[in-house]
Design a protein around this motif. Structure first.
Motif, PDB file in Angstrom:
ATOM      1  N   ALA A  99      -7.732  -1.637  -7.414  1.00 41.80           N
ATOM      2  CA  ALA A  99      -8.977  -1.337  -6.404  1.00 41.80           C
ATOM      3  C   ALA A  99      -8.704   0.206  -6.154  1.00 41.80           C
ATOM      4  O   ALA A  99      -9.718   0.862  -6.029  1.00 41.80           O
ATOM      5  N   HIS A 130      -3.379   0.261   4.665  1.00 43.04           N
ATOM      6  CA  HIS A 130      -2.938  -1.102   3.777  1.00 43.04           C
ATOM      7  C   HIS A 130      -3.877  -2.214   4.021  1.00 43.04           C
ATOM      8  O   HIS A 130      -4.505  -2.792   2.863  1.00 43.04           O
ATOM      9  N   ARG A 154      -7.250  -1.613   2.006  1.00 43.32           N
ATOM     10  CA  ARG A 154      -6.932  -1.891   0.566  1.00 43.32           C
ATOM     11  C   ARG A 154      -6.678  -3.152   0.366  1.00 43.32           C
ATOM     12  O   ARG A 154      -7.574  -3.696  -0.614  1.00 43.32           O
ATOM     13  N   ALA A 155      -6.284  -4.066   0.940  1.00 41.14           N
ATOM     14  CA  ALA A 155      -6.081  -5.282   0.824  1.00 41.14           C
ATOM     15  C   ALA A 155      -7.481  -6.016   0.727  1.00 41.14           C
ATOM     16  O   ALA A 155      -7.867  -6.800   0.031  1.00 41.14           O
ATOM     17  N   ARG A 206     -17.431   1.939 -16.571  1.00 41.97           N
ATOM     18  CA  ARG A 206     -16.889   2.724 -15.458  1.00 41.97           C
ATOM     19  C   ARG A 206     -17.912   2.953 -14.384  1.00 41.97           C
ATOM     20  O   ARG A 206     -17.777   3.074 -13.550  1.00 41.97           O
ATOM     21  N   ALA A 266     -18.880   0.154 -12.587  1.00 45.57           N
ATOM     22  CA  ALA A 266     -17.770  -0.112 -11.689  1.00 45.57           C
ATOM     23  C   ALA A 266     -17.857   0.787 -10.451  1.00 45.57           C
ATOM     24  O   ALA A 266     -17.789   0.159  -9.386  1.00 45.57           O
ATOM     25  N   GLY A 267     -18.423   1.674 -10.447  1.00 45.36           N
ATOM     26  CA  GLY A 267     -18.594   2.638  -9.446  1.00 45.36           C
ATOM     27  C   GLY A 267     -19.448   1.886  -8.364  1.00 45.36           C
ATOM     28  O   GLY A 267     -19.480   1.922  -7.166  1.00 45.36           O
ATOM     29  N   TRP A 271     -11.561  -5.325 -15.131  1.00 48.28           N
ATOM     30  CA  TRP A 271     -12.531  -5.903 -14.360  1.00 48.28           C
ATOM     31  C   TRP A 271     -13.847  -6.282 -15.048  1.00 48.28           C
ATOM     32  O   TRP A 271     -14.769  -6.918 -14.202  1.00 48.28           O
ATOM     33  N   SER A 325       0.983  -1.140   0.104  1.00 42.94           N
ATOM     34  CA  SER A 325       0.071   0.038  -0.016  1.00 42.94           C
ATOM     35  C   SER A 325       0.927   1.265   0.094  1.00 42.94           C
ATOM     36  O   SER A 325       0.759   2.124  -0.818  1.00 42.94           O
ATOM     37  N   ASP A 355      -8.202   7.969  -0.566  1.00 40.63           N
ATOM     38  CA  ASP A 355      -8.286   7.506  -1.904  1.00 40.63           C
ATOM     39  C   ASP A 355      -9.288   8.208  -2.542  1.00 40.63           C
ATOM     40  O   ASP A 355      -9.461   8.386  -3.687  1.00 40.63           O
ATOM     41  N   LEU A 380     -10.236   4.866   3.649  1.00 48.77           N
ATOM     42  CA  LEU A 380     -10.002   4.609   2.506  1.00 48.77           C
ATOM     43  C   LEU A 380     -10.688   5.789   1.784  1.00 48.77           C
ATOM     44  O   LEU A 380     -10.087   6.264   0.599  1.00 48.77           O
ATOM     45  N   LEU A 419     -10.650  -4.400   0.377  1.00 46.53           N
ATOM     46  CA  LEU A 419     -11.089  -3.969  -0.647  1.00 46.53           C
ATOM     47  C   LEU A 419     -11.019  -4.708  -2.024  1.00 46.53           C
ATOM     48  O   LEU A 419     -11.680  -4.913  -2.919  1.00 46.53           O
ATOM     49  N   ALA A 420      -9.689  -4.835  -2.386  1.00 41.85           N
ATOM     50  CA  ALA A 420      -9.074  -5.522  -3.327  1.00 41.85           C
ATOM     51  C   ALA A 420      -9.736  -6.948  -3.502  1.00 41.85           C
ATOM     52  O   ALA A 420     -10.083  -7.475  -4.706  1.00 41.85           O
ATOM     53  N   LEU A 437     -13.590  -6.863  -4.382  1.00 39.51           N
ATOM     54  CA  LEU A 437     -13.772  -6.388  -5.636  1.00 39.51           C
ATOM     55  C   LEU A 437     -13.284  -7.821  -6.535  1.00 39.51           C
ATOM     56  O   LEU A 437     -14.137  -8.067  -7.654  1.00 39.51           O
ATOM     57  N   LEU A 485     -17.227  -1.233  -0.676  1.00 35.46           N
ATOM     58  CA  LEU A 485     -16.894  -0.176   0.157  1.00 35.46           C
ATOM     59  C   LEU A 485     -17.827  -0.477   1.518  1.00 35.46           C
ATOM     60  O   LEU A 485     -17.392  -0.179   2.526  1.00 35.46           O
ATOM     61  N   GLU A 534     -13.465   7.423  -8.735  1.00 35.01           N
ATOM     62  CA  GLU A 534     -14.923   7.845  -8.082  1.00 35.01           C
ATOM     63  C   GLU A 534     -14.666   9.419  -7.902  1.00 35.01           C
ATOM     64  O   GLU A 534     -15.580  10.063  -8.092  1.00 35.01           O
ATOM     65  N   LEU A 546      -9.679   2.418  -9.086  1.00 36.84           N
ATOM     66  CA  LEU A 546     -10.966   2.251  -9.146  1.00 36.84           C
ATOM     67  C   LEU A 546     -11.831   3.159  -8.158  1.00 36.84           C
ATOM     68  O   LEU A 546     -12.616   4.121  -8.629  1.00 36.84           O
ATOM     69  N   LEU A 547     -11.159   3.074  -7.233  1.00 43.38           N
ATOM     70  CA  LEU A 547     -11.584   4.079  -5.773  1.00 43.38           C
ATOM     71  C   LEU A 547     -11.291   5.436  -6.080  1.00 43.38           C
ATOM     72  O   LEU A 547     -12.237   6.412  -6.086  1.00 43.38           O
ATOM     73  N   ARG A 548     -10.398   5.852  -6.615  1.00 44.68           N
ATOM     74  CA  ARG A 548      -9.882   7.354  -6.916  1.00 44.68           C
ATOM     75  C   ARG A 548     -10.540   7.823  -8.342  1.00 44.68           C
ATOM     76  O   ARG A 548     -10.990   9.017  -8.571  1.00 44.68           O
ATOM     77  N   VAL A 570     -17.747  -0.965  -6.695  1.00 43.13           N
ATOM     78  CA  VAL A 570     -16.839  -0.148  -5.776  1.00 43.13           C
ATOM     79  C   VAL A 570     -17.681   0.190  -4.507  1.00 43.13           C
ATOM     80  O   VAL A 570     -17.340  -0.123  -3.446  1.00 43.13           O
ATOM     81  N   ARG A 624      -3.937  -6.100  -8.147  1.00 46.08           N
ATOM     82  CA  ARG A 624      -5.111  -6.096  -7.563  1.00 46.08           C
ATOM     83  C   ARG A 624      -5.498  -5.023  -6.660  1.00 46.08           C
ATOM     84  O   ARG A 624      -6.402  -4.236  -6.874  1.00 46.08           O
ATOM     85  N   MET A 625      -4.604  -4.853  -5.735  1.00 50.18           N
ATOM     86  CA  MET A 625      -4.566  -3.509  -4.931  1.00 50.18           C
ATOM     87  C   MET A 625      -4.481  -2.201  -5.770  1.00 50.18           C
ATOM     88  O   MET A 625      -5.367  -1.242  -5.478  1.00 50.18           O
TER      89      MET A 625
END
Lengths: 344, 215
Positions: free
Chosen positions: A46, B195, B198-199, B144, B147-148, B140, A11, B170, B166, B201-202, B205, B155, A53, A49-51, B151, A42-43
């Motif tokens: 993710a 960290h 994110r792990a 887009r 995808a939102g 994925w 991260s 982000d 997050l 969430l990844a 997803l 989340l 948004e 994708l989040l950013r 996500v 993958r991270m």
């Protein structure tokens, strides 16, 4: 750096927040470990994708709606800022007003010594006419008014008020003496005890009263320094507010049975926490009374023992009450001067 | 009224905002200038609204909570002592309001991210929202826009601790230090929490996309 440590730094690696040495170690671990690379991808996906948004604009009228809600809200600034904005003159004015309030409040809370005297007393049944040497509680009844029926607010009457018919003639069987109002019962009738709490009275009744100096007394009335200054400065308004402390609100004439009455009176005064002085405030020099002699002495006793002193004067002989004046004390433990004329 | 002519006022505000720092806005407000707060609203409305939207997952609730955030800020800004930046302070209020709102909503069992029509677990995948795999940038396999939704659904499944870091890192693009200030946490805790978040969430997803691909 092994895979475990590299995995825990993925991260920070994405954020570019690793020290360069650690970043190199992570890259080395990624080169060695395909699973770690897949985890990184993958991270990273993710995060992207989040950013993606990103920040979303609120509805078009959002600010207007907020503003509409704030219209009903008063603005509040911190007290420090408020203090900074206050003018010093306003602070001084507020402090002066506070002092006045505190002063008036203290005056309202003081115990009051209220009594009657044939030459000063009273109207409206405020002070009952007492019998000679009678107890304070008896006085009102002797005047034909049960004290219990009189509300406390009616008890205080200015000395300038017209006396009732029954109280007009001092001395003799009808002479009022030791007559104390119901309010006074709590003060003067409390022998040796602490001063009782003051009763509630209306503000008008508690306002300072201007009193004249009684004739025949050589003691200057006490005044607070600020009152003296106000009076000396010619401020008529301030002068009207001055409360003169009557130096001897109680005067009794005693026909003693014994030539040693002065000694007895001194002992009584000491019992009641007071002291005996001559009419000029000096220690009494000669204790024995000659036949036909009249001596004027002063006994200063705590206010709450004034009634007890009046009662115990009867131990000396016949007592005639000359004056009992209402006195507004500034100190609940203050001494009340009692003038006694002893004749033998 | 402040927003009687919204377009004009917005332009004026933007011009002023370009020259007024947050500290100046605070000083002006504390000196009794109410209009300074209008500039605060304009300056922070998008970021606070985004915070609420990502946290709550519901546009209507997000707007309501975002309004509450500004009302609370208006009430408290007079006592603001500049011990932190206005941005940090605003986000603190926002985080607290979002946390409370979500707690309140969960107690009332109100709303399940209706705005995004999000599933709660892998058995309720948004199969209709999964686009064809030929869409641009679709590693994925999703558009887009869709995808939102995915996500947001992922989340929403995170716990509050992970979700908030997050969003702040982000979505709001805040630095570790500022996040630490907002959440009153040590910087290292923020870093490790990001960290783990994110792990997680990844992983979520990844599972969703794989399941969708299978379907």
């Amino acid at each position: 750096m092994d895979t475990f440590f590299a995995r825990n730094r993925l991260s920070a690696y994405i954020d570019g927040a690793l020290p360069s040495a650690e970043a190199r170690d992570v890259e080395a671990a990624l080169a060695r470990d395909p699973a770690l690379r897949e985890e990184l991808e993958r991270m990273r996906a993710a995060v992207e994708l989040l950013r993606a948004e990103g920040i979303v604009e609120p509805p078009r009228d959002f600010a207007a709606r907020v503003s509409a809600r704030l219209d009903a809200e008063p603005m509040r600034v911190g007290w420090r800022l408020w203090v900074r904005q206050v003018r010093p003159e306003a602070v001084m004015l507020a402090a002066a007003a506070l002092l006045v309030v505190v002063y008036v409040g203290q005056r309202q809370g003081e115990p009051r010594v209220v009594s009657t005297a044939p030459d000063t007393v009273t109207a409206g049944g405020t002070f009952g006419a007492g019998d000679e040497g009678g107890q304070p509680g008896d006085a009102a009844q002797a005047a034909g008014e049960p004290s219990a029926q009189r509300p406390a607010d009616d008890e205080t009457v200015e000395p300038q008020s017209a006396p009732p018919a029954g109280a007009a003639a001092p001395g003799g069987g009808g002479a009022p003496s030791s007559a104390v109002s119901a309010e006074n019962d709590g003060v003067l009738g409390n022998e040796g005890g602490p001063p009782p709490p003051a009763k509630t009275q209306s503000l008008a009744q508690r306002l300072p009263k201007v009193r004249s100096k009684p004739s025949g007394l050589d003691v200057e009335p006490w005044q607070p320094e600020w009152e003296k200054e106000a009076a000396n400065s010619g401020d008529a308004g301030a002068k009207q507010e001055v409360t003169f402390y009557s130096p001897a609100p109680f005067r009794y004439r005693v026909t003693a049975n014994d030539a040693r009455a002065l000694k007895t009176l001194s002992a009584i005064a000491q019992d009641l926490g007071g002291e005996l002085q001559d009419s000029r405030g000096r220690p009494v020099a000669a204790w024995s009374l000659e036949e036909g002699e009249t001596r004027s002495v002063r006994v200063a006793v705590p206010a709450y023992n004034a009634a007890a002193l009046a009662a115990r004067l009867r131990e000396l002989g016949d007592v005639e009450t000359v004056q009992q004046k209402e006195t507004l004390l500034t100190d609940p433990n203050a001494n009340v001067p009692v003038q006694v004329e002893l004749s033998y | 009224m402040f927003f009687a002519a919204l377009g004009f006022r917005s332009a004026a505000t933007l011009r002023v905002s370009a020259t007024s720092s947050d500290a100046e806005l605070v000083a002006r407000f504390q000196a009794g200038e109410r209009a300074a707060f209008d500039e605060v609203v304009v300056r922070y409305q998008a970021r606070i609204y985004s915070l609420c939207l990502r946290w709550l997952g519901d546009a209507e609730a997000a707007e309501e909570v975002a309004q509450d955030v500004f009302v609370a800020a208006f009430r408290a800004l007079g006592a603001f002592r500049s011990e932190c930046s206005l941005s940090t302070w605003m986000f603190r209020i926002g985080v607290n309001h979002c946390r409370n709102a979500r707690l309140h909503r969960s107690r009332r069992a109100y709303g399940r991210h209706e705005g995004f029509d999000a599933p709660r677990d892998d058995d309720e995948l948004p199969t209709r929202q999964i686009a064809d795999e030929d869409a641009p940038g679709a590693d994925w396999g999703v558009h887009r826009r869709e995808a939102g939704a995915v996500v947001q659904a992922a989340l929403a499944e995170l716990d509050d601790e992970h979700r908030q870091v997050l969003i702040l890192r982000d979505v709001e693009d805040l630095a570790y230090e500022e996040i630490a200030d907002i959440l009153d946490l040590p910087r290292g805790t923020v870093k490790s929490r990001i960290h783990r978040a994110r792990a997680e969430l990844a992983g979520r997803l990844s599972r969703r996309v794989r399941a969708a691909d299978v379907l």
